[in-house]
Design a protein around this motif. Structure first.
Motif, PDB file in Angstrom:
ATOM      1  N   CYS A  64       0.888  -1.256  -0.011  1.00 29.72           N
ATOM      2  CA  CYS A  64      -0.041  -0.173   0.146  1.00 29.72           C
ATOM      3  C   CYS A  64       0.891   1.182  -0.014  1.00 29.72           C
ATOM      4  O   CYS A  64       2.255   1.195   0.037  1.00 29.72           O
ATOM      5  N   CYS A  90       1.666   3.481   2.234  1.00 27.47           N
ATOM      6  CA  CYS A  90       2.538   3.600   3.538  1.00 27.47           C
ATOM      7  C   CYS A  90       3.372   2.334   3.661  1.00 27.47           C
ATOM      8  O   CYS A  90       4.316   2.611   4.419  1.00 27.47           O
ATOM      9  N   GLY A  91       2.936   1.262   2.987  1.00 25.57           N
ATOM     10  CA  GLY A  91       3.945   0.118   3.221  1.00 25.57           C
ATOM     11  C   GLY A  91       3.400  -0.738   4.409  1.00 25.57           C
ATOM     12  O   GLY A  91       4.090  -1.876   4.728  1.00 25.57           O
ATOM     13  N   CYS A 122      -5.715   0.024   2.662  1.00 32.47           N
ATOM     14  CA  CYS A 122      -5.185  -0.013   4.015  1.00 32.47           C
ATOM     15  C   CYS A 122      -5.611   1.098   4.758  1.00 32.47           C
ATOM     16  O   CYS A 122      -6.011   2.112   4.604  1.00 32.47           O
ATOM     17  N   CYS A 140      -3.170   4.203   5.807  1.00 31.60           N
ATOM     18  CA  CYS A 140      -2.804   5.254   4.776  1.00 31.60           C
ATOM     19  C   CYS A 140      -4.088   5.436   3.859  1.00 31.60           C
ATOM     20  O   CYS A 140      -3.929   6.597   3.010  1.00 31.60           O
TER      21      CYS A 140
HETATM   22 ZN   LIG Z   1      -0.769   1.900   4.077  1.00 30.16          ZN
END
Ligand SMILES: [Zn+2]
Ligand SMILES: [Zn+2]
Length: 140
Positions: free
Chosen positions: A7, A9-10, A73, A76
């Protein structure tokens, strides 16, 4: 062949194994509204090809219609994929899996397009017949 995606933000990471069943562009109003983009580049995989490897607890689902379970997600708001349970496929957005070669073959829901794309690929008015649509092509 495995491809990794994540996503914005990871926090959520996923992996794709094998190739896509179909790839193309969706021009429907729902895709446009949800993605805030003029077109959605889709790549459809069988559910067993998609694994959420990290952050499954942040993966959130929004379902407006029985056809689409849209997943993003919660940290984020980044969009990852849409599950299509009635056809047994998951659209992992092409942008989510950058190393997976995107080879579009078709445009769907082109009757609703706001971004005409003259690339020579078939332009279906709505969905392919095998997905319950008319399968009807319209001119570029
Ligand atoms: Zn995220
Ligand atoms: Zn769509």
């Amino acid at each position: 062949m495995t491809h990794k995606g994540q996503c914005f933000c990871g926090a959520v990471k996923l992996e794709i194994s094998g190739g896509a069943e179909a790839m193309g562009y969706c021009h429907c109003n729902s895709c446009l509204s949800w993605s805030a983009a003029p077109v959605n580049a889709f790549s459809l995989f069988k559910p067993e090809a998609v694994t959420v490897t990290v952050g499954a607890e942040h993966l959130t689902t929004f379902q407006k219609t029985p056809f689409s379970q849209r997943q993003y997600c919660a940290k984020c708001g980044g969009h990852l994929m849409t599950r299509h349970p009635t056809i047994g496929l998951i659209d992992v957005y092409a942008a989510t899996i950058p190393t997976h070669q995107f080879s579009p073959g078709v445009h769907i829901n082109y009757a609703e397009t706001v971004l005409p794309m003259r690339d020579g690929f078939p332009k279906l008015k709505d969905f392919p017949a095998e997905f319950g649509g008319s399968g009807e092509a319209i001119p570029e």
